[in-house]
Structures are given as structure tokens and as C-alpha cells.
Design an enzyme around this catalytic site. Structure first.
Site, short mmCIF file in Angstrom:
data_model
loop_
_atom_site.label_atom_id
_atom_site.label_comp_id
_atom_site.label_asym_id
_atom_site.label_seq_id
_atom_site.Cartn_x
_atom_site.Cartn_y
_atom_site.Cartn_z
N SER A 34 0.84 -1.21 0.00
CA SER A 34 0.00 0.00 0.00
C SER A 34 0.86 1.25 0.00
O SER A 34 1.45 1.57 -1.01
CB SER A 34 -1.03 0.03 1.12
N CYS A 68 -1.63 -3.84 3.49
CA CYS A 68 -2.59 -4.92 3.33
C CYS A 68 -1.95 -6.24 3.76
O CYS A 68 -0.74 -6.41 3.63
CB CYS A 68 -3.03 -5.02 1.87
N HIS A 79 3.81 14.42 5.68
CA HIS A 79 3.55 15.80 5.28
C HIS A 79 4.06 16.66 6.44
O HIS A 79 3.65 16.43 7.58
CB HIS A 79 2.05 16.04 5.05
#
Length: 134
Positions: free
Chosen positions: A65, A85, A70
């Protein structure tokens, strides 16, 4: 072949991180690749953006995934998340690696267990791992 839909998504807000660590997209890119490898994930690609006058975003696409950060260096803040996953790669390991690198004063974390029906929200304990001298 049928694949499991089970996955875990760990999201962490970190506060009180040194400006220079959060304002260096290349440094963050290197550390995020290390974090992905530390949890056993397979890195497919990496995108990094250094913003002006400050801030960075790094996205690591994983076979399992993704891993992202940020940053808002002027606030000492970084938003981290890792979703994987399956049950062989633990996203919390990647997050703990990054928290150990960033050394925030405070962390706020949630883990979602996904793909099994209704989302389950868990309060994970984020451990700081010992980092070998680089």
C-alpha cells in the site's frame, strides 16, 4: 487465487520536531525508504516534494500500500501514515522507525484495522526504537 482484504492503517501526528529534520525532503525520503524496509515492505516508487519557503511531502508507494509524511517545519509538526494490506507487514514498525528518527516531543496515534467489516479503531503504543549510529 484469493487475497485477504485485512489491513492495518497507522496514523500519527508528531509535534515538537526539529525544523531542519522536517524541512529536508531528501533526508525524509531516505529515512522513509529505510522505514519501509524495516517493516518488510516492498518499495515500488517514491515521490518527494520540497516546498518553498518550507515543508515537505514524501509518498512511498508500497506493494502492500503506502507510507507518507507531510511536514510543517515552522510548527514542528509532521503527519505520518502507513497502510499495509495483509498480515505479514506491520505498518507500526515503519511508523516507530520514523518517530525514532524525528524524536518528537509529543505523538498522537490511531490504528485502523481495515478490510474485516466495520473499521476498528485502536490506540497503539508507539515505541521509540534504538537507532544504530549512522
Amino acid at each position: 487465487m484469493e487475497y485477504s482484504t485485512f489491513g492495518r492503517h497507522v496514523a500519527v501526528d508528531t509535534w515538537g520536531v526539529q525544523f531542519d529534520l522536517l524541512n529536508d525532503a531528501e533526508f525524509l525520503k531516505k529515512e522513509m525508504i529505510e522505514a519501509a524496509e524495516a517493516c518488510g515492505a516492498t518499495v515500488l516508487s517514491v515521490q518527494a516534494k520540497q516546498f518553498s519557503p518550507q515543508g515537505a511531502t514524501v509518498l512511498v508507494l508500497l506493494s502492500e500500500s503506502h507510507l507518507s509524511i507531510h511536514t510543517y517545519p515552522e510548527r514542528g509538526f509532521a503527519a505520518l501514515d502507513c497502510y499495509t494490506c495483509g498480515d505479514t507487514v506491520d505498518p507500526q514498525v515503519a511508523i516507530e522507525y520514523l518517530v525514532s528518527v524525528l524524536k518528537p516531543e509529543k505523538t498522537y496515534a490511531k490504528k485502523l484495522v481495515r478490510g474485516t467489516g466495520e473499521l476498528q479503531v485502536v490506540e497503539p503504543e508507539i515505541k521509540v526504537v534504538e537507532m544504530a549510529s549512522k
